[in-house]
Design a protein around this motif. Structure first.
Motif, mmCIF file in Angstrom:
data_model
loop_
_atom_site.group_PDB
_atom_site.id
_atom_site.type_symbol
_atom_site.label_atom_id
_atom_site.label_comp_id
_atom_site.label_asym_id
_atom_site.label_seq_id
_atom_site.Cartn_x
_atom_site.Cartn_y
_atom_site.Cartn_z
ATOM 1 N N ASN A 9 31.700 29.109 26.221
ATOM 2 C CA ASN A 9 32.131 30.032 27.268
ATOM 3 C C ASN A 9 31.732 29.504 28.649
ATOM 4 O OD1 ASN A 9 32.983 32.250 28.679
ATOM 5 N ND2 ASN A 9 31.244 33.533 28.135
ATOM 6 N N ARG A 10 32.710 29.355 29.528
ATOM 7 C CA ARG A 10 32.424 28.929 30.905
ATOM 8 C C ARG A 10 32.358 30.179 31.788
ATOM 9 N NH1 ARG A 10 33.669 23.392 31.420
ATOM 10 N NH2 ARG A 10 31.957 23.494 32.906
ATOM 11 N N LYS A 11 31.344 30.996 31.554
ATOM 12 C CA LYS A 11 31.262 32.341 32.139
ATOM 13 C C LYS A 11 31.387 32.330 33.659
ATOM 14 C CE LYS A 11 28.405 36.530 32.156
ATOM 15 N NZ LYS A 11 28.532 36.742 33.609
ATOM 16 N N GLN A 12 30.730 31.380 34.288
ATOM 17 C CA GLN A 12 30.737 31.316 35.750
ATOM 18 C C GLN A 12 32.163 31.227 36.286
ATOM 19 O OE1 GLN A 12 28.828 27.766 37.106
ATOM 20 N NE2 GLN A 12 29.777 27.844 39.107
ATOM 21 N N TYR A 13 32.978 30.373 35.649
ATOM 22 C CA TYR A 13 34.344 30.183 36.118
ATOM 23 C C TYR A 13 35.246 31.345 35.702
ATOM 24 C CZ TYR A 13 32.619 25.419 36.788
ATOM 25 O OH TYR A 13 31.891 24.325 37.189
ATOM 26 N N ILE A 14 35.021 31.886 34.500
ATOM 27 C CA ILE A 14 35.791 33.052 34.045
ATOM 28 C C ILE A 14 35.566 34.221 35.003
ATOM 29 C CG2 ILE A 14 36.052 34.787 32.228
ATOM 30 C CD1 ILE A 14 37.197 32.167 31.378
ATOM 31 N N ASP A 15 34.314 34.450 35.371
ATOM 32 C CA ASP A 15 33.992 35.550 36.289
ATOM 33 C C ASP A 15 34.688 35.362 37.634
ATOM 34 O OD1 ASP A 15 32.428 36.714 34.362
ATOM 35 O OD2 ASP A 15 30.509 36.096 35.227
ATOM 36 N N LYS A 16 34.752 34.113 38.080
ATOM 37 C CA LYS A 16 35.401 33.856 39.373
ATOM 38 C C LYS A 16 36.902 34.122 39.280
ATOM 39 C CE LYS A 16 35.124 30.760 43.289
ATOM 40 N NZ LYS A 16 34.478 29.585 43.876
ATOM 41 N N LEU A 17 37.523 33.675 38.178
ATOM 42 C CA LEU A 17 38.955 33.952 37.983
ATOM 43 C C LEU A 17 39.210 35.458 37.912
ATOM 44 C CD1 LEU A 17 39.870 31.172 35.391
ATOM 45 C CD2 LEU A 17 40.793 31.378 37.707
ATOM 46 N N LEU A 18 38.353 36.173 37.196
ATOM 47 C CA LEU A 18 38.519 37.627 37.076
ATOM 48 C C LEU A 18 38.399 38.309 38.440
ATOM 49 C CD1 LEU A 18 36.521 38.367 33.789
ATOM 50 C CD2 LEU A 18 38.985 38.715 34.144
ATOM 51 N N SER A 19 37.543 37.777 39.300
ATOM 52 C CA SER A 19 37.357 38.388 40.621
ATOM 53 C C SER A 19 38.614 38.256 41.480
ATOM 54 C CB SER A 19 36.150 37.771 41.339
ATOM 55 O OG SER A 19 36.428 36.454 41.773
ATOM 56 N N TYR A 20 39.469 37.271 41.151
ATOM 57 C CA TYR A 20 40.717 37.080 41.900
ATOM 58 C C TYR A 20 41.950 37.568 41.133
ATOM 59 C CZ TYR A 20 38.182 34.297 45.332
ATOM 60 O OH TYR A 20 37.315 33.888 46.317
ATOM 61 N N LYS A 21 41.728 38.162 39.972
ATOM 62 C CA LYS A 21 42.842 38.676 39.159
ATOM 63 C C LYS A 21 43.658 39.690 39.964
ATOM 64 C CE LYS A 21 43.584 41.388 34.911
ATOM 65 N NZ LYS A 21 43.892 42.691 35.557
ATOM 66 N N ASP A 22 44.995 39.509 39.933
ATOM 67 C CA ASP A 22 45.956 40.398 40.611
ATOM 68 C C ASP A 22 45.838 40.386 42.130
ATOM 69 O OD1 ASP A 22 47.030 41.240 38.136
ATOM 70 O OD2 ASP A 22 45.451 42.733 37.915
ATOM 71 N N LEU B 184 23.506 22.792 26.276
ATOM 72 C CA LEU B 184 22.649 23.277 25.188
ATOM 73 C C LEU B 184 23.399 24.287 24.321
ATOM 74 C CD1 LEU B 184 19.254 23.787 27.075
ATOM 75 C CD2 LEU B 184 19.869 21.906 25.544
ATOM 76 N N THR B 185 24.162 25.161 24.963
ATOM 77 C CA THR B 185 24.949 26.156 24.232
ATOM 78 C C THR B 185 25.973 25.474 23.338
ATOM 79 O OG1 THR B 185 24.683 27.744 26.037
ATOM 80 C CG2 THR B 185 26.455 28.168 24.466
ATOM 81 N N ALA B 186 26.643 24.454 23.865
ATOM 82 C CA ALA B 186 27.657 23.726 23.092
ATOM 83 C C ALA B 186 27.052 23.053 21.863
ATOM 84 C CB ALA B 186 28.343 22.686 23.981
ATOM 85 N N ARG B 187 25.784 22.665 21.971
ATOM 86 C CA ARG B 187 25.103 22.003 20.858
ATOM 87 C C ARG B 187 24.283 22.971 19.999
ATOM 88 N NH1 ARG B 187 21.799 16.848 22.477
ATOM 89 N NH2 ARG B 187 21.312 17.129 20.276
#
Length: 408
Positions: free
Chosen positions: A6-19, A152-155
């Motif tokens: 999960n790339r949470k930092q980038y997902i959160d940024k995309l969600l902040s600009y949704k619509d 670390l999460t990926a591994r």
């Protein structure tokens, strides 16, 4: 969907600009995870109740999505599938493969109820033509390879296990790669990682740089890349690079060196950091520093023993993390002091960072703390090292770099 970190930092940024009435431009190095990010975001939309018919996803690395099609064929194909009176989300992955793609993007952007997301591997996406056409109508989200925490999460390594974190950092993270696919390949051995990095670098050089910019002297270009990679964290100038190459029997004009450096930063291989005058509080135009997008690429570009230069490699990793956290970054300089990073945070605050592998001698302690202590203001000052035992001094906060990398 395949299992992704999960790339949470980038997902959160995309969600902040949704619509929001902006085109979302996801840029970054080839294979840094842009397509995966859009797939993760698409799944997030579904979880939020967006219907599957409201989402259209096109990967333009697949020939069937663009061969024998003009931009307008693709545009009307997408438009015919839009859901009336509902928000629609259109993802155009590697859209620069479409001739006149900027017209496709602009046409969709001005269409009612359409939220547009595009990705690309180089700065051609935001070249003068597109930037002019879409001026003030896009937001760029630049994606980097895995942070140490994501690695670390990926591994599946427990972030709270300090011993495993140290091992993973010192022996793997800084020596192998932080690119997502490269991390997957590590079980197959280092040779596979090396071949993967070599292939990515070759593709960037051939497709994004030498072909596009019609560079004929590939030997000179390759030597400049290797020189910069061998000097990460050191002040450089096109003139000094040209002079060094000339001493090795290769004559390349400094203006050519400058152009090559621009191409490399535009393709996200290197990041340029300008100097900041700590006394005059202004940006300086010479002797910039360059940092590499992934420490693993040093294996391909220099092949040198890492232990001799691990201080600069750590500095490189800290720079990328500061960038991930949304800072604007300079390297600080004054007549009697130099500090690795001067940062303006997202909130507009100033912070200073000095980086060293360890402070094992009194001379090192004085040098690293002294650089920060000479700055005469009250902004936060941090010294980051791998030392387990930390010691604050005169307002300078000494932090263990592993804890700092994992704190967010």
């Amino acid at each position: 969907m395949a299992r992704y970190t999960n790339r949470k930092q980038y997902i959160d940024k995309l969600l902040s600009y949704k619509d929001k009435d902006l085109i979302k431009v996801v840029s970054g190095l080839r294979r840094s995870g842009k397509s995966t990010l859009l797939e993760l975001y698409r799944e997030q939309l579904f979880k939020l109740g967006v219907g599957k018919r409201q989402v259209q996803f096109y990967n333009f690395e697949l020939p069937e999505n663009y061969l024998n099609k003009n931009w307008d064929d693709i545009y009307f194909g997408i438009k015919n599938k839009l859901q009336a009176d509902k928000p629609n989300y259109v993802f155009l992955d590697e859209v620069q493969n479409i001739p006149l793609f900027e017209k496709l993007v602009d046409g969709l952007f001005v269409t009612e109820n359409v939220d547009v997301y595009i990705t690309g591997s180089n700065a051609f996406l935001l070249s003068s033509e597109l930037a002019t056409l879409l001026s003030g109508r896009y937001i760029e989200i630049s994606i980097l390879p895995f942070s140490f925490k994501e690695y670390l999460t990926a591994r599946d390594i427990d972030i709270s296990n300090k011993y495993l974190n140290y091992e993973a950092f010192c022996f793997d993270y800084i020596n192998e790669t932080s690119l997502p696919k490269g991390v997957e390949l590590r079980e197959e051995g280092f040779d596979k990682i090396y071949e993967y990095l070599e292939a990515i670098y070759t593709t960037i050089v051939e497709k994004d740089i030498t072909q596009r910019h019609q560079i004929n002297d590939k030997r000179a270009f390759g030597n400049i890349v290797k020189f910069v990679a061998s000097n990460i964290g050191n002040p450089l100038s096109p003139g000094n690079i040209a002079k060094t190459l000339k001493q090795d029997g290769q004559s390349t004009h400094h203006s050519t060196v400058e152009k090559y450096l621009e191409y490399l930063t535009a393709s996200f291989v290197f990041y340029k950091v300008n100097r900041f005058d700590l006394k005059g509080k202004k940006q300086l135009a010479t002797q910039e520093k360059y940092y590499l997008v992934d420490a693993g690429l040093l294996n391909v570009l220099t092949g040198k023993e890492r232990t001799t230069d691990r201080g600069h490699i750590l500095e490189n990793i800290v720079y990328l993390e500061l960038l991930r956290r949304g800072n604007k970054i300079w390297t600080g300089t004054a007549r009697n002091a130099e500090v690795d990073f001067v940062c303006k945070t997202r909130t507009g605050d100033i912070e200073y960072y000095q980086v060293a592998w360890e402070i094992s001698s009194e001379k090192t302690v004085e040098r690293e703390f002294g650089s920060l202590e000479k700055i005469n203001d009250n902004y936060p000052k941090y010294l980051l090292t791998t030392d387990s035992f930390t010691q604050d001094r005169n307002g300078v906060k000494h932090l263990n770099v592993f804890n700092w990398l994992l704190e967010l």
